[in-house]
Design an enzyme around this catalytic site. Structure first.
Site, mmCIF file in Angstrom:
data_model
loop_
_atom_site.group_PDB
_atom_site.id
_atom_site.type_symbol
_atom_site.label_atom_id
_atom_site.label_comp_id
_atom_site.label_asym_id
_atom_site.label_seq_id
_atom_site.Cartn_x
_atom_site.Cartn_y
_atom_site.Cartn_z
ATOM 1 N N ASN A 104 -9.906 2.899 -7.967
ATOM 2 C CA ASN A 104 -8.641 3.390 -8.518
ATOM 3 C C ASN A 104 -8.720 4.867 -8.866
ATOM 4 O O ASN A 104 -9.734 5.332 -9.383
ATOM 5 C CB ASN A 104 -8.258 2.585 -9.766
ATOM 6 C CG ASN A 104 -8.085 1.114 -9.450
ATOM 7 O OD1 ASN A 104 -7.919 0.748 -8.288
ATOM 8 N ND2 ASN A 104 -8.134 0.272 -10.458
ATOM 9 N N VAL A 105 -7.627 5.567 -8.627
ATOM 10 C CA VAL A 105 -7.578 6.993 -8.969
ATOM 11 C C VAL A 105 -6.724 7.206 -10.224
ATOM 12 O O VAL A 105 -6.422 8.335 -10.585
ATOM 13 C CB VAL A 105 -7.025 7.839 -7.779
ATOM 14 C CG1 VAL A 105 -7.948 7.735 -6.570
ATOM 15 C CG2 VAL A 105 -5.601 7.439 -7.410
ATOM 16 N N HIS A 112 -13.013 6.991 -5.236
ATOM 17 C CA HIS A 112 -11.891 7.616 -4.518
ATOM 18 C C HIS A 112 -11.309 8.814 -5.278
ATOM 19 O O HIS A 112 -10.232 9.296 -4.947
ATOM 20 C CB HIS A 112 -10.781 6.587 -4.243
ATOM 21 C CG HIS A 112 -11.170 5.565 -3.208
ATOM 22 N ND1 HIS A 112 -10.473 4.392 -2.993
ATOM 23 C CD2 HIS A 112 -12.193 5.536 -2.317
ATOM 24 C CE1 HIS A 112 -11.059 3.697 -2.030
ATOM 25 N NE2 HIS A 112 -12.091 4.362 -1.604
ATOM 26 N N CYS A 115 -9.153 23.381 -5.732
ATOM 27 C CA CYS A 115 -8.589 24.480 -4.952
ATOM 28 C C CYS A 115 -9.049 24.351 -3.503
ATOM 29 O O CYS A 115 -10.232 24.171 -3.227
ATOM 30 C CB CYS A 115 -9.032 25.823 -5.531
ATOM 31 S SG CYS A 115 -8.449 27.203 -4.523
ATOM 32 N N CYS A 152 -4.173 27.828 -7.608
ATOM 33 C CA CYS A 152 -5.419 27.975 -8.364
ATOM 34 C C CYS A 152 -5.312 29.159 -9.329
ATOM 35 O O CYS A 152 -4.831 30.228 -8.938
ATOM 36 C CB CYS A 152 -6.560 28.197 -7.374
ATOM 37 S SG CYS A 152 -8.150 28.549 -8.113
ATOM 38 N N GLY A 193 -9.758 -7.567 -8.668
ATOM 39 C CA GLY A 193 -8.457 -7.004 -8.274
ATOM 40 C C GLY A 193 -8.490 -6.063 -7.087
ATOM 41 O O GLY A 193 -7.821 -5.040 -7.092
ATOM 42 N N GLU A 218 -5.403 -13.937 -5.870
ATOM 43 C CA GLU A 218 -5.432 -14.780 -4.668
ATOM 44 C C GLU A 218 -6.765 -14.645 -3.956
ATOM 45 O O GLU A 218 -7.560 -13.762 -4.289
ATOM 46 C CB GLU A 218 -4.286 -14.365 -3.733
ATOM 47 C CG GLU A 218 -4.337 -12.899 -3.379
ATOM 48 C CD GLU A 218 -3.076 -12.376 -2.685
ATOM 49 O OE1 GLU A 218 -1.995 -12.931 -2.906
ATOM 50 O OE2 GLU A 218 -3.235 -11.409 -1.923
#
Ligand code: OAD
Length: 243
Positions: free
Chosen positions: A102-103, A119, A127, A147, A187, A215
């Protein structure tokens, strides 16, 4: 399932080396859409339009529009009981690693420290000219953020499709999978590599592997435990005996 939860809780609470892999599902109960669920964010946004280096080179404004939208969404939510349970687990295990795809930064916010964000993180910007990295929690970075040091165009410091993961971080993730006694897979749809292969490495290294998901997934077949339900309910049950 209660028997499985009790059995897994016993294993976790007596283990010294625990590794956890999380995906978008752990943040679903915070109100963030998953990638491939019914309300997955890519229904309205083609991933190839917004999350590739080619998209950024061709239309950086569109890509920033998308990331500003995600920043805004993120600024309205917070971590949930699933994230909190993993902080509690970290505090009780000698050798603990949390690997997340997750980010959204919610593990960081919840207080997880031994964390590998493979990730990247949506709040970090880099930059494209001088490589300067910065944390910037603005809800809106504007159309083409620059930047502060060299005026180069900034990009979100996340891994886009077609880009390689940081080899150092990835190496640590594979080590943590290979060397643990227990690995929880929480998850994640388990279809995006290389994260998807981590549980197999853990299993081959002799670990007990357990999946927590709403699931079944392509990974379920090689799991020792498949706990079907919400991460925000099952994870707290697994750590409830830890004080
Ligand atoms: P997905 O959207 O592919 O999968 C989310 C998983 O979470 C599914 O298997 C759901 O069944 C499960 N789920 C949903 N709600 C849940 C809940 N409350 N409790 C437990 N499970 C729940 O997301 P990821 O597997 O994280 O990569 O996707 C992997 C990567 O694909 C992402 O990191 C992203 C994407 O392309 C990049 O951006 C590089």
């Amino acid at each position: 399932m209660e028997k499985d939860i009790n059995e897994l809780r016993e294993i976790i609470t007596t283990s010294n080396r625990v590794t956890v892999l999380t995906g978008a599902g752990i943040s679903a109960e915070s109100g963030l859409p998953t990638f491939r669920g019914a309300d997955g964010i890519w229904r309205n946004h083609e991933v190839t339009d917004v999350a590739t280096p080619q998209a950024f080179a061709g239309d950086p404004e569109l890509v920033w529009e998308f990331y500003n939208w995600r920043r805004n969404l993120l600024s309205k939510v917070t971590f949930n009981d699933g994230h909190k349970a993993l902080v509690k687990l970290e505090n009780h295990v000698d050798d603990f690693t949390l690997i997340t795809q997750n980010v959204d930064g919610l593990h960081r916010e919840a207080g997880s420290k031994r964390l590998l964000e493979i990730h990247g993180n949506l709040w970090d910007v880099k930059c494209t000219q001088c490589g300067l990295l910065n944390l910037d929690r603005s809800q809106d970075m504007g159309r083409l953020p620059k930047c502060t040091k060299c005026e180069g165009l900034l990009r979100p410091n996340v891994v886009w499709f077609g880009e390689s993961l940081d080899p150092d971080i990835l190496g640590k993730a594979f080590d943590a999978a290979r060397n643990c006694e227990v690995m929880l897979i929480v998850g994640t749809s388990g279809i995006v590599q290389p994260a998807a292969s981590l549980s197999l490495h853990a299993k081959q290294g002799g670990a007990v592997v357990a999946e927590i998901n709403l699931e079944k997934t392509p990974q379920s077949g090689h799991m020792n435990f498949v706990l079907t339900g919400k991460a925000g309910e099952i994870l707290p049950m697994l750590v409830e005996s830890l004080d």
